[in-house]
Design a protein around this motif. Structure first.
Motif, PDB file in Angstrom:
ATOM      1  N   MET A 276      40.818 -17.596 -19.796  1.00  0.00           N
ATOM      2  CA  MET A 276      39.794 -18.000 -18.715  1.00  0.00           C
ATOM      3  C   MET A 276      39.747 -19.563 -18.683  1.00  0.00           C
ATOM      4  SD  MET A 276      36.067 -16.592 -17.905  1.00  0.00           S
ATOM      5  CE  MET A 276      35.075 -17.121 -16.758  1.00  0.00           C
TER       6      MET A 276
ATOM      7  N   ARG B  34      44.458 -23.624 -23.543  1.00  0.00           N
ATOM      8  CA  ARG B  34      43.771 -22.905 -24.589  1.00  0.00           C
ATOM      9  C   ARG B  34      43.702 -21.179 -23.984  1.00  0.00           C
ATOM     10  NH1 ARG B  34      37.851 -24.224 -25.695  1.00  0.00           N
ATOM     11  NH2 ARG B  34      37.523 -23.363 -23.514  1.00  0.00           N
TER      12      ARG B  34
ATOM     13  N   ARG C 267      44.366 -18.433 -33.930  1.00  0.00           N
ATOM     14  CA  ARG C 267      43.646 -18.123 -35.358  1.00  0.00           C
ATOM     15  C   ARG C 267      42.697 -17.140 -35.382  1.00  0.00           C
ATOM     16  NH1 ARG C 267      41.774 -24.005 -36.306  1.00  0.00           N
ATOM     17  NH2 ARG C 267      43.743 -24.920 -36.838  1.00  0.00           N
ATOM     18  N   ILE C 268      42.062 -16.904 -34.347  1.00  0.00           N
ATOM     19  CA  ILE C 268      41.286 -15.490 -34.220  1.00  0.00           C
ATOM     20  C   ILE C 268      42.228 -14.375 -34.396  1.00  0.00           C
ATOM     21  CG2 ILE C 268      39.979 -14.007 -32.632  1.00  0.00           C
ATOM     22  CD1 ILE C 268      38.442 -16.705 -33.423  1.00  0.00           C
TER      23      ILE C 268
ATOM     24  N   GLU D  46      35.753 -10.295 -26.061  1.00  0.00           N
ATOM     25  CA  GLU D  46      36.474 -10.703 -26.856  1.00  0.00           C
ATOM     26  C   GLU D  46      37.783  -9.720 -27.175  1.00  0.00           C
ATOM     27  OE1 GLU D  46      33.398 -10.489 -27.248  1.00  0.00           O
ATOM     28  OE2 GLU D  46      32.695  -9.593 -29.150  1.00  0.00           O
ATOM     29  N   ARG D  47      37.664  -8.722 -26.473  1.00  0.00           N
ATOM     30  CA  ARG D  47      38.542  -7.541 -26.707  1.00  0.00           C
ATOM     31  C   ARG D  47      39.488  -7.182 -25.558  1.00  0.00           C
ATOM     32  NH1 ARG D  47      37.142  -4.244 -31.526  1.00  0.00           N
ATOM     33  NH2 ARG D  47      35.327  -5.183 -32.396  1.00  0.00           N
TER      34      ARG D  47
ATOM     35  N   TYR E 278      42.644 -22.166 -31.359  1.00  0.00           N
ATOM     36  CA  TYR E 278      41.572 -21.303 -31.820  1.00  0.00           C
ATOM     37  C   TYR E 278      41.871 -19.676 -31.236  1.00  0.00           C
ATOM     38  CZ  TYR E 278      36.905 -19.680 -32.550  1.00  0.00           C
ATOM     39  OH  TYR E 278      35.801 -19.021 -33.036  1.00  0.00           O
ATOM     40  N   PRO E 279      42.417 -19.277 -30.245  1.00  0.00           N
ATOM     41  CA  PRO E 279      42.516 -18.009 -29.693  1.00  0.00           C
ATOM     42  C   PRO E 279      43.600 -17.540 -30.880  1.00  0.00           C
ATOM     43  CG  PRO E 279      42.597 -19.227 -27.866  1.00  0.00           C
ATOM     44  CD  PRO E 279      42.681 -20.262 -29.002  1.00  0.00           C
TER      45      PRO E 279
ATOM     46  N   ALA F  44      34.608 -26.356 -20.962  1.00  0.00           N
ATOM     47  CA  ALA F  44      34.122 -25.402 -22.194  1.00  0.00           C
ATOM     48  C   ALA F  44      35.149 -25.905 -23.221  1.00  0.00           C
ATOM     49  CB  ALA F  44      33.877 -24.343 -21.925  1.00  0.00           C
ATOM     50  N   VAL F  45      35.542 -27.168 -23.097  1.00  0.00           N
ATOM     51  CA  VAL F  45      36.259 -27.473 -24.327  1.00  0.00           C
ATOM     52  C   VAL F  45      35.305 -28.189 -25.368  1.00  0.00           C
ATOM     53  CG1 VAL F  45      37.943 -29.421 -25.125  1.00  0.00           C
ATOM     54  CG2 VAL F  45      38.019 -28.444 -22.624  1.00  0.00           C
ATOM     55  N   TRP F  46      35.672 -27.426 -26.688  1.00  0.00           N
ATOM     56  CA  TRP F  46      34.889 -27.682 -27.878  1.00  0.00           C
ATOM     57  C   TRP F  46      34.758 -29.126 -28.273  1.00  0.00           C
ATOM     58  CZ3 TRP F  46      37.749 -23.112 -28.882  1.00  0.00           C
ATOM     59  CH2 TRP F  46      37.150 -21.843 -28.133  1.00  0.00           C
ATOM     60  N   PRO F  47      33.420 -29.937 -28.095  1.00  0.00           N
ATOM     61  CA  PRO F  47      33.572 -31.318 -28.552  1.00  0.00           C
ATOM     62  C   PRO F  47      33.804 -31.555 -30.062  1.00  0.00           C
ATOM     63  CG  PRO F  47      31.215 -30.484 -28.126  1.00  0.00           C
ATOM     64  CD  PRO F  47      32.253 -29.236 -28.038  1.00  0.00           C
ATOM     65  N   HIS F  48      33.556 -30.641 -30.827  1.00  0.00           N
ATOM     66  CA  HIS F  48      33.736 -30.902 -32.391  1.00  0.00           C
ATOM     67  C   HIS F  48      35.156 -30.516 -32.744  1.00  0.00           C
ATOM     68  CE1 HIS F  48      32.699 -26.648 -31.895  1.00  0.00           C
ATOM     69  NE2 HIS F  48      33.020 -26.338 -33.194  1.00  0.00           N
ATOM     70  N   MET F  49      36.106 -30.158 -31.851  1.00  0.00           N
ATOM     71  CA  MET F  49      37.433 -29.711 -32.449  1.00  0.00           C
ATOM     72  C   MET F  49      38.145 -30.712 -31.789  1.00  0.00           C
ATOM     73  SD  MET F  49      37.503 -25.792 -32.297  1.00  0.00           S
ATOM     74  CE  MET F  49      36.183 -24.692 -32.853  1.00  0.00           C
TER      75      MET F  49
ATOM     76  N   ILE G 295      42.117 -11.946 -22.440  1.00  0.00           N
ATOM     77  CA  ILE G 295      42.081 -12.490 -21.081  1.00  0.00           C
ATOM     78  C   ILE G 295      42.086 -14.256 -21.486  1.00  0.00           C
ATOM     79  CG2 ILE G 295      40.680 -13.038 -19.165  1.00  0.00           C
ATOM     80  CD1 ILE G 295      39.732 -10.253 -19.235  1.00  0.00           C
TER      81      ILE G 295
END
Lengths: 566, 356
Positions: free
Chosen positions: B83, B150, B105-106, B77-78, B102-103, B89-94, B81
């Motif tokens: 990927m 993403r 927002r982080i 996470e630091r 998302y990146p 790995a697309v989040w099904p609940h978003m 990168i």
């Protein structure tokens, strides 16, 4: 030196919080589960500080203990045999044939799994009491019998009630395995020319054998370590089991009593855990045959002209095993005089009024809600973290907490309670005896496995790359748990929470040993009313619990779209 | 944008060595492909660059920053990168928008900037009108573009692609290949791409790293890898090739089992293997390179796919379609060899693969 320091600095900078949380949880398991149970085992072999089998010798030369042991083995074995004889055909009928109303039957038998076992004992005591049991009275009238045909206060009675309440364990285990079995294995047999019955005998049954063995051993262990049923229908007829003996010994309260209880408990614990451990072998070895990745619709066997007769048999069975006992408890709760028949003049709501007004009952109910809520919440925190450790990390020994949680659940309730009493009452720094905490911890040890299973299965269905995608997006551990992983397992988390909450809410055995004047629970309250004061009040409580069980079960299947009930 | 430096990276899972002393340097803005059969260690290398795996030893640098070394480990996470995962790995609940945002927002970027950037990147991957959808309403190809958006939205210094095309159908795979390449060119970003598909590797890469059994076999431009394979494995894995066993006699390569030979100038001697790509052999009645018997021929429209016996060794020749009419099975044919490579005979035996 310099290099080591810089390494430390970078390590510190990127400290991963999950390991700290897991460390705390493992510490908790070690202190409150591993230590007490180990202490119990050690204590039974080293009663006076040095190795000695004298305690074993004393306990097992005492005839009453031998009888208790024999009764336990006989009743548990008989329950196991009858349970399987009932559960396998039922599971097959419900899962693989065109039985009428099979979905309803499935829900019905699965729901009984959630019902506290003592409810069955209460009902059958009313029905088959040798002098005033309803069924006995009716049969005597019809056939003009001199004496009553049945006596519930006997080994036979004990087996009867145990079977009625523990066959669902086997039913659920076998049904699940049957659902997982690749139906094309059966189809291949049919296409090769075998009839449905031949297919059942030559293909389904052999493939199911590992699950049947596992189910049988599960029934054996749960029936053997049950306390509620033998204490209600066994003790009045002077029939003791190991569990009732242990509780008697603890109530005696002397050092000798405790030592004897320990010795019996260790025996029970070792047997239970060894049997459960052995039962996982055939399953693990044969799993590759029965489990297939695809979930295809199983082919349905047409019962043909036997469809209606067989359905009728299942209906009669359900009426005897489920409907009659539940109705008996419900009507008992409304009856003024138990000696008279159930009629309009003999109906009252006063016992229902009592359970919602009497202070002692309300405070016990509150204790039960609080301790069950705490046990379920902490239990889910523990199991989620340990499930994560097991499924998502490669840490060495990641399987150990799972193993501990399994052992905890396999350990008979009386043993857990006894172990906690002996170690958590100030002898070793910690003193939580007579508090709700000791109850919460006991509940967690016994029931966390349900939470563990649901979270593990949910986590293993989520691809780890979903979490990795959040990580590469820059999210730290807490953040990605919150945004991704937890969101995706939330339904299972809630299901797991209820699966821990429910049995804790009406728990009897451990509460009986761990309660104090301020920490009485609903199960204990119900039990004392049943045995000493008023069967009607106890029945009202039991009925209320039943309604709640059915409601929670319904809620669960709604919440998880049918994935979890039980 | 950044150089990637990998120094002596070694990875073992217990006893099993997955990567052996892997060293490579990927240049800024370069499209590098790690190519190899499944289980060769290419995905493990990619996951070590991302930080999902720790090497047993060795150092990885992204730009000037050491991200992995014996005494440093920067968590994924630091690493800044992007990927794309094999399973997307697309989040099904978003929603699509939430997935892509998302990146950012982080990174706590303000809402307006997020919206602007997400819209821009969705435009690039042609998903602008799908922003409000949830992933289960999208096709595989669209989900894959969500994953790509993403990965790109935070303008990472490095983009990692883990077999992103393997779950797509053939047509979509073709078009995504070009799209990814276009986006990479437009953004000038460094890309490390993992695949077992040599066509993807050839068409997209600036350089290809061929890996086999945890060891780098060859590093080079696609054309170098194809025309001058470093060894029999590379020759066989990338494209189709015939292997003929031969002996070197001075300036001649004597084909085993025959009295035929090819001219040779090179350092090798003794027993060798001659590698000839099927399209580098031509039917030519005036040629003296090789002579053989036509065993079978298959008319495929654009080519004539032939099997020819040369002194007991069978080779495959991809000939002009017209030769199907002029030749028949059993004919003795003369062949011209346009290009070949020679390897020491290391008893590598994948001869059957090409024939069948």
């Amino acid at each position: 030196m310099v290099k080591a320091e810089s390494a430390l600095a970078t390590q510190k900078k990127y400290f991963d919080p999950k390991w700290l949380i897991m460390g705390v949880i493992i510490g908790f398991l070690v202190i409150f589960q591993v230590f007490p149970l180990l202490y119990l085992v050690v204590k039974s072999f080293f009663p006076q500080g040095s190795f000695s089998l004298s305690a074993f010798k004393r306990v097992y030369t005492y005839k009453m203990n031998w009888d208790a042991l024999k009764t336990t083995l006989i009743t548990a074995s008989a329950t196991m045999v009858f349970g399987i004889i009932i559960a396998f055909p039922l599971a097959w009928l419900v899962g693989r044939t065109n039985l009428i109303g099979k979905k309803f039957f499935r829900t019905l038998f699965v729901t009984t799994y959630m019902v506290p076992p003592y409810v069955g004992a209460m009902a059958w005591m009313r029905l088959l009491n040798p002098t005033v049991g309803t069924i006995n009275v009716i049969l005597m009238k019809i056939f003009h019998l001199e004496s009553s045909p049945f006596n519930i206060y006997s080994i036979g009675g004990l087996i009867w009630v145990l079977t009625g309440f523990y066959f669902p364990y086997a039913f659920i285990t076998i049904s699940r395995a049957m659902e997982k079995m690749d139906p094309s294995l059966e189809e291949a047999s049919r296409i090769s020319g075998a009839s449905p019955l031949k297919t059942l005998a030559k293909i389904t049954l052999p493939l199911m054998l590992p699950s049947i063995v596992a189910a049988a051993l599960l029934v054996f262990v749960t029936a053997g370590s049950c306390y509620g049923i033998p204490s209600i229908v066994g003790v009045p007829g002077q029939i003791h089991t190991v569990t009732t003996r242990i509780i008697d010994f603890v109530y005696i309260g002397t050092q000798e009593g405790l030592t004897d209880a320990t010795t019996l408990a260790v025996f029970l614990m070792l047997i239970a855990n060894i049997v459960l451990y052995v039962s996982t072998f055939p399953l693990a070895k044969k799993q590759f045959i029965t489990v297939s990745g695809k979930s295809t619709r199983p082919n349905i066997v047409d019962l043909g002209r036997w469809r209606i007769p067989i359905t009728l048999v299942v209906v009669i069975f359900a009426v005897i095993v489920v409907v009659i006992p539940f109705l008996t408890v419900a009507t008992t709760s409304l009856t003024v005089n138990l000696g008279k028949p159930f009629s309009l003049e003999n109906i009252t709501m006063r016992y229902w009024e009592r359970i919602f007004t009497r202070k002692a009952i309300l405070s016990s109910a509150k204790n039960s809600v609080v301790s069950a809520t705490l046990a379920a919440t902490f239990g889910m925190v523990v199991t989620s973290m340990m499930a994560y450790l097991l499924v998502r990390t490669k840490a060495k020994g990641r399987k150990i907490p799972d193993f501990l949680i399994t052992v905890g659940s396999g350990t008979p309730s009386v043993v857990i309670a006894l172990a906690l009493i002996m170690t958590m009452s100030g002898k070793f720094v910690i003193n939580i005896y007579n508090t709700l905490s000791i109850m919460v911890i006991a509940y967690m040890i016994k029931y966390m496995l349900m939470g563990m299973r649901t979270v593990v299965s949910a986590l293993s269905q989520i691809s780890p790359s979903l979490e990795e995608a959040a990580q590469i997006s820059g999210a730290g551990w807490f953040r990605r748990m919150k945004d991704v992983t937890f969101k995706l397992i939330a339904p299972s988390f809630v299901a797991g929470w209820f699966l821990i909450f429910m049995p804790c809410f009406y728990e009897l055995t451990m509460s009986t040993l761990l309660y104090s004047t301020n920490t009485k629970t609903l199960g204990y309250e119900l039990f004392t009313y049943q045995t000493y004061h008023s069967q009607q009040t106890a029945s009202a409580l039991a009925t209320a619990i039943l309604i709640m069980v059915i409601f929670v079960n319904w809620l669960l299947s709604r919440l998880t779209k049918g994935k979890f009930s039980v | 944008m950044a150089n990637i430096t990998i120094q002596n990276v070694h990875k073992a899972f217990g006893e099993v060595v997955v990567l052996e002393d892997f060293s490579a340097e990927f240049r800024d803005g370069e499209f590098v492909t790690l190519l190899g059969p499944s289980g060769c260690g290419k995905t493990t290398m990619l996951r070590m660059i991302a930080g999902f795996e720790k090497p047993t030893r060795g150092t990885i640098k992204i730009g000037d920053r050491v991200v992995t070394s014996p005494d440093t480990f920067v968590p994924p996470e630091r690493r800044d990168i992007g990927m794309v995962f094999q399973s997307y790995a697309v989040w099904p609940h978003m929603t699509v928008y939430e997935n892509v945002a998302y990146p950012l927002r982080i990174k706590r970027i303000d809402r307006d900037t997020i919206q602007q950037k997400v819209e821009a990147v969705l435009e690039i991957v042609h998903l602008a009108q799908y922003a409000k959808r949830i992933p289960s309403q999208l096709s595989g190809g669209q989900q894959q573009r969500v994953a790509l958006a993403r990965a790109l939205v935070a303008e990472p210094q490095l983009l990692l692609l883990d077999e992103p095309l393997s779950n797509l159908d053939a047509k979509l795979r073709d078009s995504m290949r070009f799209e990814i390449k276009e986006i990479q060119k437009a953004l000038g970003i460094t890309v490390v791409f993992v695949t077992h598909d040599q066509i993807e590797a050839m068409t997209m890469s600036d350089r290809v790293v061929v890996i086999y059994k945890g060891i780098i076999q060859q590093v080079g431009k696609p054309s170098e890898i194809y025309r001058f394979p470093a060894n029999q494995f590379v020759a066989d894995f990338v494209g189709k090739i015939n292997f003929l066993h031969a002996m070197i006699d001075g300036t001649k390569l004597l084909i085993n089992g025959t009295d035929q030979s090819l001219a040779y100038r090179g350092p090798l001697s003794g027993s060798v293997v001659v590698g000839i790509r099927p399209e580098n052999i031509r039917f030519d009645s005036k040629s003296n390179d090789l002579t053989g018997t036509l065993l079978s021929q298959f008319y495929l429209g654009d080519v004539n796919d032939c099997r020819i016996d040369i002194g007991g060794q069978v080779i495959r020749v991809i000939a002009e379609p017209s030769t199907f009419e002029t030749h028949k099975e059993g004919d003795v044919v003369k062949l011209r060899v346009e290009e070949f490579t020679t390897f020491m005979d290391d008893s590598f035996d994948d001869h059957q693969k090409i024939i069948t």
